[in-house]
Design an enzyme around this catalytic site. Structure first.
Site, PDB file in Angstrom:
ATOM      1  N   HIS A  26       0.833  -1.301   0.022  1.00  0.00           N
ATOM      2  CA  HIS A  26      -0.043  -0.137  -0.006  1.00  0.00           C
ATOM      3  C   HIS A  26       0.783   1.194  -0.021  1.00  0.00           C
ATOM      4  O   HIS A  26       1.907   1.457   0.670  1.00  0.00           O
ATOM      5  CB  HIS A  26      -1.190   0.111   1.127  1.00  0.00           C
ATOM      6  CG  HIS A  26      -0.557   0.273   2.554  1.00  0.00           C
ATOM      7  ND1 HIS A  26       0.058   1.115   3.101  1.00  0.00           N
ATOM      8  CD2 HIS A  26      -0.287  -1.021   3.512  1.00  0.00           C
ATOM      9  CE1 HIS A  26       0.170   1.021   4.347  1.00  0.00           C
ATOM     10  NE2 HIS A  26       0.265  -0.235   4.751  1.00  0.00           N
ATOM     11  N   ASP A  43       6.448   0.546   6.856  1.00  0.00           N
ATOM     12  CA  ASP A  43       4.883   0.663   6.592  1.00  0.00           C
ATOM     13  C   ASP A  43       4.423   1.472   5.746  1.00  0.00           C
ATOM     14  O   ASP A  43       3.901   2.690   6.059  1.00  0.00           O
ATOM     15  CB  ASP A  43       4.021   0.567   8.089  1.00  0.00           C
ATOM     16  CG  ASP A  43       2.512   0.367   7.754  1.00  0.00           C
ATOM     17  OD1 ASP A  43       2.180  -0.065   6.601  1.00  0.00           O
ATOM     18  OD2 ASP A  43       1.629   0.543   8.842  1.00  0.00           O
ATOM     19  N   GLU A  56      -4.924   2.195   2.356  1.00  0.00           N
ATOM     20  CA  GLU A  56      -4.928   0.974   3.369  1.00  0.00           C
ATOM     21  C   GLU A  56      -5.189   1.424   4.905  1.00  0.00           C
ATOM     22  O   GLU A  56      -5.991   0.832   5.598  1.00  0.00           O
ATOM     23  CB  GLU A  56      -3.668   0.134   3.381  1.00  0.00           C
ATOM     24  CG  GLU A  56      -3.815  -1.140   3.877  1.00  0.00           C
ATOM     25  CD  GLU A  56      -3.411  -1.239   5.543  1.00  0.00           C
ATOM     26  OE1 GLU A  56      -3.733  -2.241   6.279  1.00  0.00           O
ATOM     27  OE2 GLU A  56      -2.783  -0.504   5.980  1.00  0.00           O
ATOM     28  N   GLU A  57      -4.725   2.386   5.293  1.00  0.00           N
ATOM     29  CA  GLU A  57      -4.654   2.821   6.709  1.00  0.00           C
ATOM     30  C   GLU A  57      -5.993   3.075   7.167  1.00  0.00           C
ATOM     31  O   GLU A  57      -6.323   3.005   8.230  1.00  0.00           O
ATOM     32  CB  GLU A  57      -3.730   3.971   7.170  1.00  0.00           C
ATOM     33  CG  GLU A  57      -2.233   3.301   6.587  1.00  0.00           C
ATOM     34  CD  GLU A  57      -1.624   2.479   7.513  1.00  0.00           C
ATOM     35  OE1 GLU A  57      -2.379   1.950   8.531  1.00  0.00           O
ATOM     36  OE2 GLU A  57      -0.258   2.090   7.676  1.00  0.00           O
ATOM     37  N   ASP A  88       3.339  -6.264   3.741  1.00  0.00           N
ATOM     38  CA  ASP A  88       2.954  -5.073   4.416  1.00  0.00           C
ATOM     39  C   ASP A  88       3.184  -5.487   5.996  1.00  0.00           C
ATOM     40  O   ASP A  88       1.990  -5.296   6.623  1.00  0.00           O
ATOM     41  CB  ASP A  88       1.617  -4.927   4.313  1.00  0.00           C
ATOM     42  CG  ASP A  88       0.847  -3.594   4.990  1.00  0.00           C
ATOM     43  OD1 ASP A  88       1.899  -2.953   5.579  1.00  0.00           O
ATOM     44  OD2 ASP A  88      -0.068  -3.379   5.322  1.00  0.00           O
ATOM     45  N   HIS A 122       3.641   3.010  12.973  1.00  0.00           N
ATOM     46  CA  HIS A 122       2.693   4.044  12.972  1.00  0.00           C
ATOM     47  C   HIS A 122       3.016   4.981  14.201  1.00  0.00           C
ATOM     48  O   HIS A 122       2.297   5.851  14.545  1.00  0.00           O
ATOM     49  CB  HIS A 122       1.164   3.358  13.406  1.00  0.00           C
ATOM     50  CG  HIS A 122       0.556   2.345  12.598  1.00  0.00           C
ATOM     51  ND1 HIS A 122      -0.693   2.248  12.527  1.00  0.00           N
ATOM     52  CD2 HIS A 122       0.817   2.143  11.584  1.00  0.00           C
ATOM     53  CE1 HIS A 122      -1.166   1.374  11.628  1.00  0.00           C
ATOM     54  NE2 HIS A 122      -0.201   1.323  10.745  1.00  0.00           N
TER      55      HIS A 122
END
Ligand SMILES: [Zn+2]
Ligand SMILES: [Zn+2]
Ligand SMILES: [Zn+2]
Ligand SMILES: [Zn+2]
Lengths: 445, 445
Positions: B264, B276, B309-310, B337, B408
């Site tokens: 992504h 990520d 995606e998030e 991912d 994140h």
């Protein structure tokens, strides 16, 4: 096994507002309990701030609870620097924000910010050799990495860019300076710390970016000769006061002879000041209290929690100025201000005739894996002021391998302290302090 | 040694604005070069933002330079969430600021902020069992730690507080929710990630605090039953669009049969989205390009870089909706991912008759220390949408032991990628993708 292991001597005296919230016990956990109390109940405490005043109150209350014979503060004036909002972003060609922190004492920017292209240097020495034409109107970026070791010996080399980079950059016409954080971690934290201006040179804003951001900026500069940054920052400077907090266990035989043990109560505002210098504060507070529980020392043990170490040893200088007539009665000074790693060495700065006493101290500490170092230490940042004035000093050198992973960043928090290492520190401080306080040795000779 | 080791096939095609700044070479370093390019030249790219649009442009240019046969985007509508300023501080009794991050999608607070006392729960399950009387008017604090393992299996247990904590807290009358960061590091970073509201329940602000802050808050609650916090936060929500970016190496014999490999393109805004999912994006972009340099695959290799995606697999859902008539022509789908750790296992979700092919794939990967896992994987977050629609999937499972140290947070930066691990990943992706693209196996049976 040594005399200080396993002592557990009941609860605290002098119940107060703090007693209700701090179930400290007078044992080898006392230092950890104190640094926990300071970081949880006060937190960050930049000198001159309201939090600093709460820290002073905390220290007064704790000293009283811990049974010290005398407790007082000594006020001093200082420039009070307040950190405001700050942002630094790449405007072009690779627009993105950076993680930054203002260096302590830096001016802010105009409200609209400063926008300029970047010129990179490997070190402050390279900047000093640069042509003004290459720097004028630009933002200087100093990208010097720092290496790890036990004694933090690389700090001095790297920190010059922080201390005087703004002056050197401004001499050549730079509009701001950005340094790679002085630190040994690749965590995305920026390292703050004090910087200085020269009143004859333009004052330009000075910030640090994290190591990953410095690497990113360097990679941008490989790709483009014109990387533009925008810096916005709102700092304030005004007159303020702070305090040294001092407490004593009065000596029974030679109360006028002072064994000074110390740390600094102020901290930077990004973390909670656990390693720098909550641990040191806790260790020396615990040392005096636990000694009093066990013996009546012949000499006076004076615990000094300096104010505003971070702004440039201001509390230490105020102490030395106020007590300059009594400094010859200071038989020894020592400070804990290098985190909470295990002590691995004792260093001294004694007169030659007193060197056997350094060996005697080391022998009493040998079971803690503490070796004898040299006789040229300055003892620690605050205590160096006393050392320069001729007061004998010792340094109980901590393993600082990881110290600069955390130092002056948001990551300086309680969880970074290993309670077992702190216990080993406390044992060493108890033995060293008691030995000197109960002897009649003259360390100046 | 395997067929993909050591290939070096000259420079790039299609010079463009990017070519001048990206000296990529078509070899085993290609994945690292791509993730470096994405993180340095674009950086964080939250879906719907201007940075997201630059990431889409970056991907289009890169695919073209890398010699893909077809390159296009597919637009979709989405809620565009923008993070504003946020602060959280203890007001009393232990005033100090916390390190926080808004959870993705959270509403802001009124301008004056929300001030209330805290009630702590060990888990969302404990919150769900609570009396409304204990929660009403308060800020709920969920303090659930997360454990490390290779497969990140504890994430699901902990992330529930992030996903639906606001709804559960609001049901009981809470005014805001603060969670302990979902993550395995004690670094003082807060972990963001998407959260959901229920349109029938009041929408309250939702934030995460770092692990050291959560520990600090818990210690405050041991000392005082009334800890007051103040939360201020300015987030915005508006309609936006984003894009899936798609590129193909057209199959020579069965061009209509699609082997889909994916990652992504969007990332959270705190870090630079290296782990990520810059690493995943780079791996699948490099895979198609390097295969084309070596062979003409029989089936079409389609590389999909999903948007958003998030925010909840929005690009993946848009892709599945748009291509629902062609999904039976998707012979396989796979996604990278989970960071950039070494691949240690291949899992599948094939029809029973195709299970020998999973074994065949694993045998081709055995020299990379990749074992055969089970046949029940969903393949990855985006690809799970295709798996649910019946598309066969494989997962090349990465060692994610450290993934949730960085995930994140601001610490998701390029330096966290080990280039050697990324090379091992690339080898595995090349072998797996080529094998499927050059076979005529039916993985549905
Ligand atoms: Zn210090
Ligand atoms: Zn310091
Ligand atoms: Zn992801
Ligand atoms: Zn993610």
């Amino acid at each position: 096994m040594n005399i200080w292991q396993g002592i557990i001597i009941g609860a605290l005296f002098a119940p107060s507002v703090w007693a209700a919230t701090t179930p400290a016990s007078m044992d080898q956990d006392l230092a950890y309990q104190l640094v926990e109390s300071l970081t949880v109940e006060v937190g960050p405490r930049i000198a001159g701030s309201e939090a600093d005043r709460r820290a002073v109150q905390w220290a007064l209350n704790k000293f009283t609870q811990l049974g010290y014979d005398k407790v007082w503060t000594e006020e001093f004036d200082m420039p009070g620097w307040t950190r405001g909002q700050a942002s630094l972003e790449v405007v072009s060609p690779f627009a993105q924000p950076f993680v930054l922190t203002s260096l302590g004492g830096s001016v802010g920017t105009p409200k609209a910010g400063i926008r300029a292209s970047v010129v990179m240097f490997d070190s402050i020495e390279a900047l000093e050799k640069a042509d003004a034409a290459a720097v004028k109107g630009k933002i200087v970026f100093i990208n010097k990495p720092m290496t790890k070791d036990k004694s933090g010996s690389f700090y001095g080399q790297v920190v010059a860019a922080r201390s005087r980079g703004a002056v050197e950059a401004a001499k050549l016409g730079a509009v701001a300076i950005v340094i790679r954080s002085v630190g040994t971690s690749n965590n995305r934290f920026a390292h703050t710390g004090t910087m200085k201006y020269d009143e004859t040179i333009a004052k330009i804003p000075a910030v640090a970016i994290s190591v990953p951001d410095a690497q990113n900026l360097a990679k941008m500069l490989e790709r483009s000769s014109r990387v533009e940054l925008k810096l916005q920052m709102e700092n304030q400077l005004e007159k303020a006061t702070s305090h040294n907090v001092i407490a004593e266990i009065t000596g029974t035989e030679k109360p006028e002879e002072i064994v000074l043990i110390s740390g600094h109560l102020d901290s930077w505002d990004q973390g909670t000041g656990a390693l720098d210098d909550g641990a040191g504060v806790a260790l020396v507070m615990a040392t005096g209290a636990l000694i009093k529980q066990k013996i009546k020392p012949k000499r006076t043990i004076r615990v000094v929690l300096y104010g505003n170490e971070e702004g440039g040893l201001l509390g230490a200088r105020a102490y030395a100025a106020k007590h300059h007539k009594d400094l010859d009665k200071h038989v020894l000074a020592a400070e804990s201000d290098f985190g909470a790693g295990r002590i691995w060495q004792i260093e001294s700065r004694f007169g030659d005739k007193a060197l056997p006493f350094a060996k005697e101290l080391q022998q009493k500490l040998a079971h803690l894996d503490i070796a004898l170092g040299g006789n040229s230490t300055y003892g620690g940042p605050d205590v160096s002021v006393l050392a320069q004035a001729g007061v004998p000093v010792v340094a109980l050198s901590q393993d600082g391998t990881d110290y600069f992973d955390y130092h002056h960043t948001p990551n300086d928090t309680l969880d970074k302290i290993d309670p077992d290492s702190l216990k080993q520190n406390l044992q060493a401080w108890l033995i060293m302090t008691e030995t000197v306080a109960n002897s009649s040795v003259n360390l100046r000779h």
